[in-house]
Design a protein around this motif. Structure first.
Motif, short mmCIF file in Angstrom:
data_model
loop_
_atom_site.label_atom_id
_atom_site.label_comp_id
_atom_site.label_asym_id
_atom_site.label_seq_id
_atom_site.Cartn_x
_atom_site.Cartn_y
_atom_site.Cartn_z
N SER A 128 43.47 108.23 37.85
CA SER A 128 43.69 108.50 39.27
C SER A 128 44.15 107.21 39.96
O SER A 128 43.72 106.10 39.62
N LEU A 129 45.03 107.37 40.92
CA LEU A 129 45.52 106.22 41.68
C LEU A 129 44.36 105.51 42.36
O LEU A 129 44.30 104.28 42.37
N ASN A 130 43.42 106.28 42.89
CA ASN A 130 42.27 105.66 43.57
C ASN A 130 41.41 104.84 42.64
O ASN A 130 40.89 103.78 43.02
N THR B 280 42.57 94.43 48.33
CA THR B 280 43.19 95.74 48.14
C THR B 280 44.63 95.59 47.67
O THR B 280 45.43 94.92 48.33
N PRO B 281 44.99 96.22 46.56
CA PRO B 281 46.37 96.12 46.07
C PRO B 281 47.26 97.23 46.63
O PRO B 281 46.77 98.23 47.15
N TYR B 282 48.54 97.02 46.51
CA TYR B 282 49.50 98.11 46.66
C TYR B 282 50.04 98.42 45.27
O TYR B 282 50.42 97.51 44.52
N ILE B 283 50.05 99.69 44.92
CA ILE B 283 50.51 100.12 43.60
C ILE B 283 51.89 100.76 43.72
O ILE B 283 52.09 101.68 44.52
N GLU B 284 52.83 100.27 42.92
CA GLU B 284 54.17 100.86 42.86
C GLU B 284 54.32 101.58 41.52
O GLU B 284 53.95 101.04 40.47
N CYS B 285 54.86 102.77 41.56
CA CYS B 285 55.08 103.54 40.34
C CYS B 285 56.58 103.65 40.05
O CYS B 285 57.42 103.51 40.94
N ASN B 286 56.89 103.90 38.79
CA ASN B 286 58.22 104.34 38.42
C ASN B 286 58.07 105.58 37.54
O ASN B 286 56.97 106.12 37.41
N VAL B 287 59.15 106.04 36.96
CA VAL B 287 59.12 107.31 36.22
C VAL B 287 59.56 107.06 34.78
O VAL B 287 60.58 106.41 34.53
N ASN C 154 57.24 111.43 34.08
CA ASN C 154 55.88 111.16 34.54
C ASN C 154 55.83 109.91 35.41
O ASN C 154 56.50 108.91 35.14
N SER C 155 55.00 109.96 36.45
CA SER C 155 54.76 108.80 37.29
C SER C 155 53.87 107.82 36.52
O SER C 155 52.88 108.22 35.90
N GLN C 156 54.25 106.53 36.50
CA GLN C 156 53.49 105.56 35.73
C GLN C 156 53.27 104.27 36.51
O GLN C 156 54.05 103.92 37.40
N LEU C 157 52.20 103.57 36.17
CA LEU C 157 51.84 102.31 36.82
C LEU C 157 52.89 101.25 36.50
O LEU C 157 53.05 100.86 35.35
N TYR C 158 53.59 100.79 37.51
CA TYR C 158 54.70 99.87 37.30
C TYR C 158 54.41 98.47 37.83
O TYR C 158 54.39 97.51 37.09
N GLN C 159 54.17 98.36 39.16
CA GLN C 159 53.97 97.04 39.74
C GLN C 159 52.74 97.04 40.64
O GLN C 159 52.41 98.04 41.28
N ILE C 160 52.09 95.88 40.70
CA ILE C 160 50.92 95.69 41.56
C ILE C 160 51.22 94.54 42.52
O ILE C 160 51.57 93.44 42.09
N TYR C 161 51.11 94.85 43.80
CA TYR C 161 51.35 93.87 44.86
C TYR C 161 50.01 93.38 45.39
O TYR C 161 49.15 94.18 45.76
N SER D 249 48.93 111.22 42.64
CA SER D 249 47.47 110.99 42.63
C SER D 249 46.97 110.66 41.22
O SER D 249 45.92 110.06 41.06
N SER D 250 47.75 111.03 40.20
CA SER D 250 47.39 110.74 38.81
C SER D 250 48.60 110.07 38.15
O SER D 250 49.71 110.63 38.16
N ILE D 251 48.38 108.88 37.59
CA ILE D 251 49.52 108.14 37.04
C ILE D 251 49.21 107.64 35.63
O ILE D 251 48.07 107.37 35.28
#
Length: 226
Positions: free
Chosen positions: A162-164, A177-184, A189-196, A219-221
Protein backbone atom coordinates in the motif's frame (compact mmCIF):
# COMPACT_ATOMS: atom_id res chain seq x y z
CA UNK A 1 28.70 59.40 -25.17
CA UNK A 2 28.89 59.57 -21.38
CA UNK A 3 25.12 59.00 -21.18
CA UNK A 4 25.35 55.91 -23.38
CA UNK A 5 28.15 54.46 -21.24
CA UNK A 6 26.12 55.08 -18.09
CA UNK A 7 23.10 53.34 -19.60
CA UNK A 8 25.18 50.34 -20.61
CA UNK A 9 26.65 50.06 -17.12
CA UNK A 10 23.18 50.18 -15.59
CA UNK A 11 22.00 47.51 -18.01
CA UNK A 12 24.90 45.20 -17.13
CA UNK A 13 24.24 45.72 -13.41
CA UNK A 14 20.55 44.87 -13.84
CA UNK A 15 21.39 41.74 -15.83
CA UNK A 16 23.90 40.66 -13.17
CA UNK A 17 21.37 41.27 -10.40
CA UNK A 18 18.77 39.24 -12.29
CA UNK A 19 21.12 36.26 -12.50
CA UNK A 20 22.05 36.57 -8.82
CA UNK A 21 18.42 36.81 -7.74
CA UNK A 22 17.45 33.76 -9.76
CA UNK A 23 20.35 31.81 -8.28
CA UNK A 24 19.71 32.84 -4.68
CA UNK A 25 15.98 33.13 -4.16
CA UNK A 26 14.89 29.54 -3.84
CA UNK A 27 13.17 28.19 -0.75
CA UNK A 28 14.26 24.57 -0.38
CA UNK A 29 15.63 21.55 -2.21
CA UNK A 30 13.97 18.36 -3.33
CA UNK A 31 16.42 15.52 -2.80
CA UNK A 32 15.29 12.80 -5.18
CA UNK A 33 16.32 9.15 -5.20
CA UNK A 34 15.13 6.53 -7.67
CA UNK A 35 14.71 2.77 -7.54
CA UNK A 36 16.76 1.25 -10.40
CA UNK A 37 14.41 -1.73 -10.78
CA UNK A 38 11.55 0.62 -11.61
CA UNK A 39 13.67 2.73 -13.94
CA UNK A 40 14.60 -0.39 -15.90
CA UNK A 41 11.23 -2.17 -15.78
CA UNK A 42 9.53 0.03 -18.37
CA UNK A 43 9.01 -0.09 -22.12
CA UNK A 44 12.01 2.23 -22.45
CA UNK A 45 14.20 -0.16 -20.41
CA UNK A 46 17.69 0.94 -19.33
CA UNK A 47 21.41 0.51 -19.89
CA UNK A 48 23.83 -0.22 -17.07
CA UNK A 49 26.80 2.14 -16.63
CA UNK A 50 30.10 1.26 -18.26
CA UNK A 51 31.29 0.18 -14.80
CA UNK A 52 28.61 -2.54 -14.62
CA UNK A 53 25.28 -3.17 -12.92
CA UNK A 54 24.70 -0.82 -9.97
CA UNK A 55 23.89 -2.10 -6.50
CA UNK A 56 20.29 -3.01 -5.70
CA UNK A 57 19.73 0.20 -3.75
CA UNK A 58 18.12 3.57 -4.27
CA UNK A 59 20.37 5.92 -6.22
CA UNK A 60 20.50 9.69 -6.47
CA UNK A 61 18.60 11.42 -9.23
CA UNK A 62 19.22 14.98 -8.13
CA UNK A 63 19.20 17.84 -5.65
CA UNK A 64 16.76 20.39 -7.03
CA UNK A 65 16.16 23.97 -5.83
CA UNK A 66 12.45 24.77 -5.57
CA UNK A 67 10.03 27.51 -4.60
CA UNK A 68 7.21 27.15 -2.09
CA UNK A 69 4.66 27.85 -4.82
CA UNK A 70 5.68 24.61 -6.57
CA UNK A 71 7.72 26.19 -9.35
CA UNK A 72 11.49 25.99 -9.65
CA UNK A 73 14.45 27.83 -11.20
CA UNK A 74 16.57 26.13 -13.84
CA UNK A 75 19.68 26.71 -15.95
CA UNK A 76 20.58 29.77 -13.89
CA UNK A 77 24.19 30.36 -14.92
CA UNK A 78 25.39 29.40 -18.40
CA UNK A 79 28.79 30.86 -17.47
CA UNK A 80 29.33 28.13 -14.88
CA UNK A 81 29.45 24.89 -16.91
CA UNK A 82 30.01 21.48 -15.35
CA UNK A 83 33.71 20.78 -14.78
CA UNK A 84 34.43 17.16 -13.90
CA UNK A 85 37.89 18.05 -12.58
CA UNK A 86 36.19 19.84 -9.67
CA UNK A 87 34.67 16.59 -8.41
CA UNK A 88 37.55 14.20 -9.12
CA UNK A 89 37.73 13.23 -5.44
CA UNK A 90 34.00 12.37 -5.47
CA UNK A 91 33.89 10.38 -8.69
CA UNK A 92 34.15 6.89 -7.20
CA UNK A 93 31.42 7.63 -4.67
CA UNK A 94 29.24 9.15 -7.38
CA UNK A 95 29.63 6.09 -9.60
CA UNK A 96 28.31 3.97 -6.72
CA UNK A 97 25.58 6.29 -5.49
CA UNK A 98 24.60 8.38 -8.54
CA UNK A 99 24.83 6.04 -11.57
CA UNK A 100 23.24 6.79 -14.91
CA UNK A 101 20.84 4.15 -16.23
CA UNK A 102 20.10 6.00 -19.47
CA UNK A 103 20.98 4.48 -22.81
CA UNK A 104 23.54 4.21 -24.24
CA UNK A 105 25.78 3.11 -21.36
CA UNK A 106 27.95 5.88 -19.98
CA UNK A 107 30.40 6.78 -17.22
CA UNK A 108 27.90 9.17 -15.59
CA UNK A 109 29.54 12.48 -16.43
CA UNK A 110 26.86 13.53 -18.92
CA UNK A 111 24.15 12.82 -16.34
CA UNK A 112 25.95 14.71 -13.60
CA UNK A 113 26.67 17.58 -15.97
CA UNK A 114 22.97 17.86 -16.79
CA UNK A 115 22.08 17.95 -13.09
CA UNK A 116 24.62 20.68 -12.40
CA UNK A 117 23.73 22.82 -15.42
CA UNK A 118 19.96 22.61 -14.88
CA UNK A 119 19.72 22.55 -11.08
CA UNK A 120 23.08 23.08 -9.43
CA UNK A 121 23.75 26.45 -11.03
CA UNK A 122 20.63 27.75 -9.30
CA UNK A 123 22.13 27.10 -5.88
CA UNK A 124 25.62 28.52 -6.47
CA UNK A 125 25.14 31.23 -3.86
CA UNK A 126 24.99 28.42 -1.27
CA UNK A 127 26.87 25.50 -2.82
CA UNK A 128 29.70 25.60 -5.32
CA UNK A 129 30.00 22.73 -7.77
CA UNK A 130 31.98 20.46 -5.46
CA UNK A 131 29.78 21.18 -2.45
CA UNK A 132 26.62 20.60 -4.48
CA UNK A 133 27.56 17.03 -5.31
CA UNK A 134 29.13 16.39 -1.90
CA UNK A 135 25.90 17.53 -0.21
CA UNK A 136 23.82 15.14 -2.26
CA UNK A 137 26.14 12.25 -1.44
CA UNK A 138 25.97 13.14 2.25
CA UNK A 139 22.18 13.22 2.18
CA UNK A 140 22.06 9.77 0.61
CA UNK A 141 24.24 8.39 3.39
CA UNK A 142 21.99 10.04 5.94
CA UNK A 143 18.82 8.66 4.33
CA UNK A 144 18.95 4.87 4.09
CA UNK A 145 15.60 4.51 2.33
CA UNK A 146 15.93 0.84 1.48
CA UNK A 147 16.68 -0.06 5.08
CA UNK A 148 13.70 1.99 6.27
CA UNK A 149 11.43 0.04 3.94
CA UNK A 150 12.92 -3.34 4.79
CA UNK A 151 12.52 -2.65 8.51
CA UNK A 152 8.80 -2.30 7.85
CA UNK A 153 8.72 -5.57 5.89
CA UNK A 154 8.61 -3.86 2.50
CA UNK A 155 10.99 -5.70 0.18
CA UNK A 156 11.98 -5.21 -3.49
CA UNK A 157 10.54 -8.57 -4.48
CA UNK A 158 7.90 -7.74 -7.07
CA UNK A 159 5.08 -7.72 -4.54
CA UNK A 160 2.50 -4.97 -4.10
CA UNK A 161 2.37 -2.74 -1.04
CA UNK A 162 0.00 0.00 0.00
CA UNK A 163 1.15 3.53 -0.74
CA UNK A 164 0.38 4.51 2.85
CA UNK A 165 2.58 1.73 4.25
CA UNK A 166 5.50 2.90 2.08
CA UNK A 167 5.07 6.50 3.19
CA UNK A 168 4.73 5.41 6.81
CA UNK A 169 7.87 3.28 6.68
CA UNK A 170 9.96 6.14 5.30
CA UNK A 171 8.49 8.62 7.80
CA UNK A 172 9.32 6.19 10.62
CA UNK A 173 12.86 5.62 9.33
CA UNK A 174 13.77 9.23 8.52
CA UNK A 175 11.47 11.35 10.65
CA UNK A 176 10.08 13.20 7.61
CA UNK A 177 7.20 12.76 5.20
CA UNK A 178 8.21 11.68 1.68
CA UNK A 179 6.58 12.26 -1.66
CA UNK A 180 6.31 9.05 -3.69
CA UNK A 181 6.46 9.12 -7.49
CA UNK A 182 5.34 6.09 -9.47
CA UNK A 183 5.90 4.96 -13.03
CA UNK A 184 4.38 2.09 -15.01
CA UNK A 185 6.00 -1.26 -15.79
CA UNK A 186 5.73 -3.16 -19.06
CA UNK A 187 2.49 -4.80 -17.83
CA UNK A 188 0.89 -1.48 -16.92
CA UNK A 189 1.33 -1.83 -13.15
CA UNK A 190 2.03 1.21 -10.99
CA UNK A 191 5.43 0.81 -9.32
CA UNK A 192 7.60 2.63 -6.78
CA UNK A 193 9.91 4.82 -8.83
CA UNK A 194 11.22 7.90 -7.00
CA UNK A 195 11.20 9.18 -3.43
CA UNK A 196 11.37 12.91 -2.77
CA UNK A 197 12.60 14.29 0.55
CA UNK A 198 12.93 17.99 1.33
CA UNK A 199 16.05 19.81 2.47
CA UNK A 200 16.53 23.41 3.63
CA UNK A 201 18.19 25.89 1.31
CA UNK A 202 21.60 25.26 2.85
CA UNK A 203 21.46 21.80 1.29
CA UNK A 204 22.16 20.23 4.68
CA UNK A 205 19.11 19.75 6.90
CA UNK A 206 16.02 17.66 6.21
CA UNK A 207 12.71 19.49 6.59
CA UNK A 208 9.04 18.75 6.07
CA UNK A 209 8.16 19.57 2.47
CA UNK A 210 6.53 22.99 2.03
CA UNK A 211 4.82 21.65 -1.10
CA UNK A 212 4.71 18.33 -2.92
CA UNK A 213 5.03 17.80 -6.68
CA UNK A 214 1.87 17.12 -8.65
CA UNK A 215 0.95 13.59 -9.58
CA UNK A 216 -0.23 10.57 -7.70
CA UNK A 217 0.28 6.83 -7.37
CA UNK A 218 -2.32 4.13 -7.03
CA UNK A 219 -3.24 2.96 -3.54
CA UNK A 220 -1.30 -0.29 -4.14
CA UNK A 221 2.06 -0.18 -5.90
CA UNK A 222 4.67 -2.72 -6.92
CA UNK A 223 8.21 -2.76 -5.57
CA UNK A 224 10.13 -4.59 -8.30
CA UNK A 225 13.37 -6.45 -7.84
CA UNK A 226 16.60 -5.30 -9.45
Amino acid sequence: MKSNSSSLIKLFILQWLAVVCVAQNFDFFYFVQQWPGSYCDTKQSCCYPTTGKPAADFSIHGLWPNYKDGSYPSNCDPDSPFDQSKISDLSSSMRRNWPSLACPSSNGFTFWGHEWDKHGTCSESVLDQHDYFASALGLKTQLNLLQALKTAGIQPNGQFYSLNSIKGAIKAGTGYTPYIECNVDVSGNSQLYQIYMCVDNSGTNLIECPVFPRGRCGSSIEFPSF
